[in-house]
Design a protein around this motif. Structure first.
Motif, mmCIF file in Angstrom:
data_model
loop_
_atom_site.group_PDB
_atom_site.id
_atom_site.type_symbol
_atom_site.label_atom_id
_atom_site.label_comp_id
_atom_site.label_asym_id
_atom_site.label_seq_id
_atom_site.Cartn_x
_atom_site.Cartn_y
_atom_site.Cartn_z
ATOM 1 N N VAL A 222 0.842 -1.202 0.000
ATOM 2 C CA VAL A 222 0.000 0.000 0.000
ATOM 3 C C VAL A 222 0.873 1.247 0.000
ATOM 4 O O VAL A 222 0.579 2.233 -0.681
ATOM 5 N N GLN A 223 1.972 1.219 0.746
ATOM 6 C CA GLN A 223 2.869 2.370 0.770
ATOM 7 C C GLN A 223 3.473 2.636 -0.608
ATOM 8 O O GLN A 223 3.608 3.786 -1.021
ATOM 9 N N ALA A 224 3.829 1.564 -1.315
ATOM 10 C CA ALA A 224 4.353 1.736 -2.676
ATOM 11 C C ALA A 224 3.291 2.334 -3.591
ATOM 12 O O ALA A 224 3.593 3.150 -4.473
ATOM 13 N N SER A 225 2.043 1.944 -3.379
ATOM 14 C CA SER A 225 0.957 2.511 -4.187
ATOM 15 C C SER A 225 0.726 3.979 -3.843
ATOM 16 O O SER A 225 0.436 4.791 -4.726
ATOM 17 N N ILE A 226 0.845 4.328 -2.560
ATOM 18 C CA ILE A 226 0.753 5.739 -2.175
ATOM 19 C C ILE A 226 1.839 6.534 -2.887
ATOM 20 O O ILE A 226 1.600 7.638 -3.398
ATOM 21 N N ARG A 227 3.061 5.959 -2.928
ATOM 22 C CA ARG A 227 4.153 6.634 -3.628
ATOM 23 C C ARG A 227 3.800 6.852 -5.105
ATOM 24 O O ARG A 227 4.050 7.929 -5.657
ATOM 25 N N ARG A 228 3.204 5.868 -5.743
ATOM 26 C CA ARG A 228 2.845 6.018 -7.163
ATOM 27 C C ARG A 228 1.808 7.122 -7.358
ATOM 28 O O ARG A 228 1.904 7.935 -8.282
ATOM 29 N N TRP A 229 0.784 7.150 -6.474
ATOM 30 C CA TRP A 229 -0.235 8.196 -6.588
ATOM 31 C C TRP A 229 0.376 9.587 -6.396
ATOM 32 O O TRP A 229 -0.088 10.559 -6.996
ATOM 33 N N LEU A 230 1.406 9.682 -5.566
ATOM 34 C CA LEU A 230 1.993 10.991 -5.254
ATOM 35 C C LEU A 230 3.077 11.415 -6.234
ATOM 36 O O LEU A 230 3.558 12.550 -6.164
ATOM 37 N N ALA B 185 -1.748 -10.757 -11.623
ATOM 38 C CA ALA B 185 -0.948 -9.553 -11.393
ATOM 39 C C ALA B 185 -1.815 -8.298 -11.355
ATOM 40 O O ALA B 185 -1.563 -7.382 -10.563
ATOM 41 N N GLU B 186 -2.838 -8.261 -12.200
ATOM 42 C CA GLU B 186 -3.699 -7.071 -12.238
ATOM 43 C C GLU B 186 -4.392 -6.852 -10.891
ATOM 44 O O GLU B 186 -4.479 -5.720 -10.397
ATOM 45 N N THR B 187 -4.861 -7.945 -10.274
ATOM 46 C CA THR B 187 -5.537 -7.824 -8.980
ATOM 47 C C THR B 187 -4.545 -7.466 -7.881
ATOM 48 O O THR B 187 -4.859 -6.680 -6.976
ATOM 49 N N LYS B 188 -3.328 -8.031 -7.940
ATOM 50 C CA LYS B 188 -2.300 -7.693 -6.955
ATOM 51 C C LYS B 188 -1.962 -6.203 -7.000
ATOM 52 O O LYS B 188 -1.589 -5.615 -5.982
ATOM 53 N N ASP B 189 -2.060 -5.606 -8.178
ATOM 54 C CA ASP B 189 -1.822 -4.165 -8.309
ATOM 55 C C ASP B 189 -3.053 -3.369 -7.898
ATOM 56 O O ASP B 189 -2.951 -2.327 -7.237
ATOM 57 N N TYR B 190 -4.223 -3.871 -8.260
ATOM 58 C CA TYR B 190 -5.470 -3.133 -8.061
ATOM 59 C C TYR B 190 -5.782 -2.931 -6.583
ATOM 60 O O TYR B 190 -6.126 -1.825 -6.153
ATOM 61 N N VAL B 191 -5.659 -3.984 -5.793
ATOM 62 C CA VAL B 191 -6.080 -3.922 -4.388
ATOM 63 C C VAL B 191 -5.316 -2.839 -3.626
ATOM 64 O O VAL B 191 -5.937 -1.958 -3.008
ATOM 65 N N PRO B 192 -3.968 -2.831 -3.611
ATOM 66 C CA PRO B 192 -3.280 -1.777 -2.852
ATOM 67 C C PRO B 192 -3.463 -0.389 -3.454
ATOM 68 O O PRO B 192 -3.434 0.604 -2.714
ATOM 69 N N MET B 193 -3.671 -0.295 -4.767
ATOM 70 C CA MET B 193 -3.852 1.024 -5.372
ATOM 71 C C MET B 193 -5.170 1.662 -4.920
ATOM 72 O O MET B 193 -5.226 2.869 -4.656
ATOM 73 N N VAL B 194 -6.225 0.876 -4.825
ATOM 74 C CA VAL B 194 -7.502 1.415 -4.354
ATOM 75 C C VAL B 194 -7.386 1.823 -2.888
ATOM 76 O O VAL B 194 -7.833 2.908 -2.491
ATOM 77 N N ILE B 195 -6.777 0.969 -2.071
ATOM 78 C CA ILE B 195 -6.624 1.294 -0.650
ATOM 79 C C ILE B 195 -5.772 2.549 -0.490
ATOM 80 O O ILE B 195 -6.064 3.419 0.340
ATOM 81 N N ALA B 196 -4.722 2.677 -1.293
ATOM 82 C CA ALA B 196 -3.847 3.848 -1.203
ATOM 83 C C ALA B 196 -4.594 5.126 -1.567
ATOM 84 O O ALA B 196 -4.447 6.162 -0.896
ATOM 85 N N ALA B 197 -5.399 5.090 -2.631
ATOM 86 C CA ALA B 197 -6.167 6.280 -3.018
ATOM 87 C C ALA B 197 -7.172 6.635 -1.930
ATOM 88 O O ALA B 197 -7.375 7.820 -1.620
ATOM 89 N N ALA B 198 -7.803 5.617 -1.332
ATOM 90 C CA ALA B 198 -8.749 5.882 -0.245
ATOM 91 C C ALA B 198 -8.017 6.498 0.954
ATOM 92 O O ALA B 198 -8.530 7.420 1.608
ATOM 93 N N TRP B 199 -6.838 5.995 1.253
ATOM 94 C CA TRP B 199 -6.052 6.518 2.383
ATOM 95 C C TRP B 199 -5.691 7.984 2.146
ATOM 96 O O TRP B 199 -5.788 8.814 3.061
ATOM 97 N N LEU B 200 -5.269 8.306 0.934
ATOM 98 C CA LEU B 200 -4.909 9.690 0.628
ATOM 99 C C LEU B 200 -6.133 10.599 0.670
ATOM 100 O O LEU B 200 -6.027 11.774 1.033
ATOM 101 N N TYR B 201 -7.281 10.070 0.295
ATOM 102 C CA TYR B 201 -8.517 10.848 0.377
ATOM 103 C C TYR B 201 -8.809 11.235 1.819
ATOM 104 O O TYR B 201 -9.278 12.347 2.096
ATOM 105 N N LEU B 202 -8.512 10.321 2.759
ATOM 106 C CA LEU B 202 -8.786 10.578 4.162
ATOM 107 C C LEU B 202 -7.700 11.413 4.832
ATOM 108 O O LEU B 202 -7.987 12.181 5.750
ATOM 109 N N HIS B 203 -6.454 11.276 4.369
ATOM 110 C CA HIS B 203 -5.332 11.891 5.094
ATOM 111 C C HIS B 203 -4.407 12.654 4.154
ATOM 112 O O HIS B 203 -3.187 12.430 4.162
#
Length: 515
Positions: free
Chosen positions: A158-166, A309-327
């Motif tokens: 999830v942290q790596a996905s947060i990095r990608r979003w940022l 692989a698509e699902t392994k990427d999808y799950v943390p990316m959605v959680i990361a976007a939700a986390w950034l929305y909150l914080h």
């Protein structure tokens, strides 16, 4: 089935009485004991709901034990609701969501629908009740952000996905947030009614479509939340008979997603990662893996490696976007603040969304209003000429700018000119080339004219081309399709400006059209 009349009366009377009862409590007076008691009532309600749904299956299979089981479950729910009314920290509206779901199930049964037709079936055709967790309801688990934090792991994926979003995807994240703000009043109520976190809605929206309602994948998924055709049909989405696919409608897509995720809750408890794996890769696979996992989390290697692989990427990316929305503030992120107060406005002259985008200007936004207009009016194509009297959804700002810039004046005329311009009109024939002398040098002798080629025999004049007006077509879209000038096409067919009103099935002469 139970006596459908008495069941409905019991549901309706109790729901009405409790909905009218006052539930306000002093938050400061809610002790830990009160909260534990309220959570115990929530647990009892969920367990009773599971027993009632199992009883429905028994009754559908003509099992006489289903009658007693359903009545016992209803009586337990009534007891819980009455106790909740007296218990501080217990939310009556929260528990009423259970009654709403069961009222729907009871209404479907009275209409003669089986479990599959009622839209509450599991992957194998059965009701998803066997795996309903006894810990708490979806509403109790997901109503607050703090509980959402406890439901997900902020692990390295999830942290790596947060990095990608940022970094690489920061523009996509900001665009998604801006688009969502315009649609929030349409989409968030479905999640709030279901006790689902709004942040999860945003995370799915950002990953699936960046908030573009007309997004479509190569696999056929469509809309802001990317429903596949079969899944969409299961939740009432698809062609509505007018040529519009309601998967593109943000309100209806969010309603369907909330029901879908509540189904995943019934199967996987509060394991959000499994919900998202089902959303992306199919609930059948996610449920099979979950059952075989015997309590292991999504991040366990034996579980994680069963997903593509698509699902392994999808799950943390959605959680990361939700986390950034909150914080957002924790990451130095400032989402743009936009005035998105909803409003409607009515066209006073024919225009397309393209034309409105030009005449409205930017209005203190970065990108202007085309995406907002498209998202809020998904049934209209951007280049369709909409007649006078068409009412469009927008914001108070858009409605104000429309009155100022798009009804009349130079900018309105310029926008219409730009939208109606035809690139083919730029290709013009030139006359003979004039040879000029340079300085004192004599001009070169002109070449003798080439002999005229014999003229081919004149063909009989072709019959005038025509077009029959189909549903949803406008004069502008027809002109664009056949390479016509709109005023010329209107004049050839006796259509009066500015409305250019067409009738379904009307035959138009395509005079002067090049296409």
């Amino acid at each position: 089935m139970p006596d459908s009349v008495s069941t409905t009366l019991r549901f309706g009377a109790l729901a009405l009485a409790l909905a009218l009862a006052g539930t306000a409590t002093d938050a400061q007076a809610q002790s830990r004991r009160d909260r534990e008691a309220a959570e115990g009532l929530t647990q009892r309600m969920l367990e009773a709901e599971g027993r009632y749904r199992q009883a429905l299956v028994q009754l559908a299979n003509d099992d006489p034990a289903g009658m007693d089981a359903s009545n016992a479950a209803l009586e337990d729910m009534e007891d819980v609701m009455l106790a909740c009314e007296k218990q501080r920290a217990c939310s009556v509206p929260q528990l009423l969501t259970t009654y709403k779901r069961l009222l729907k199930a009871d209404a479907d049964a009275q209409a003669g629908q089986g479990p599959d037709e009622a839209g509450i079936d599991g992957p194998d055709g059965g009701l998803p009740t066997a795996d309903v967790p006894a810990a708490a309801s979806a509403s109790a688990l997901l109503a607050e952000d703090e509980r959402f934090k406890r439901m997900v792991q902020l692990n390295p994926a999830v942290q790596a996905s947060i990095r990608r979003w940022l970094t690489d995807m920061r523009v996509a994240l900001m665009t998604s947030h801006e688009n969502y703000q315009y649609m929030q009043h349409l989409m968030s109520p479905a999640f709030k009614r279901s006790g689902l976190p709004e942040a999860l809605l945003f995370g799915i929206l950002a990953k699936e479509s960046n908030g573009r309602v007309h997004a479509r994948s190569r696999a056929g998924a469509a809309g802001p939340l990317q429903f596949m055709p079969a899944t969409g049909r299961r939740f009432g989405l698809g062609p509505d008979g007018t040529g519009f696919d309601t998967r593109y409608d943000p309100r209806q897509a969010a309603d369907a997603a909330a029901v879908y995720l509540n189904e995943r809750f019934a199967q996987h408890g509060n394991e959000i990662e499994y919900w998202l794996a089902g959303y992306n890769g199919g609930e059948g696979r996610a449920l099979r893996v979950y059952r075989e996992a015997a309590g292991r989390s999504f991040w366990d290697p034996s579980v994680y490696n069963q997903f593509p692989a698509e699902t392994k990427d999808y799950v943390p990316m959605v959680i990361a976007a939700a986390w950034l929305y909150l914080h957002p503030e924790e990451y130095g992120l400032t989402f743009p603040k936009i005035d998105t107060r909803p409003a409607t406005f009515t066209l006073e002259r024919p225009a397309s969304i393209y034309e409105l985008t030009i005449c409205l200007g930017n209005g203190n936004t970065r990108d202007g209003y085309m995406r907002a207009l498209r998202n809020l009016n998904p049934s209209y194509e951007a280049d369709s000429l909409l007649p006078v009297g068409t009412t469009l959804a927008g914001t108070t700002r858009i409605a104000s700018l429309y009155k100022r810039w798009c009804v009349r004046g130079e900018r309105a005329d310029l926008a219409a000119e730009l939208v109606n311009s035809d690139p083919r009109a730029a290709i013009v024939r030139t006359g003979a080339i004039e040879v000029m002398s340079v300085g004192d040098a004599p001009a070169p002798a002109a070449l003798p004219p080439a002999p005229a080629a014999p003229r081919p025999p004149q063909a009989a004049p072709a019959a005038a081309r025509t077009h029959r007006v189909a549903r949803g077509e406008t004069l502008g879209s027809i002109a664009q399709r056949f390479g016509c000038d709109v005023p010329a096409l209107a004049g050839a067919n006796g259509l009066r400006a500015p409305a250019y009103t067409l009738r379904l099935g009307q035959t138009l002469k395509l005079e002067g059209c090049s296409g």
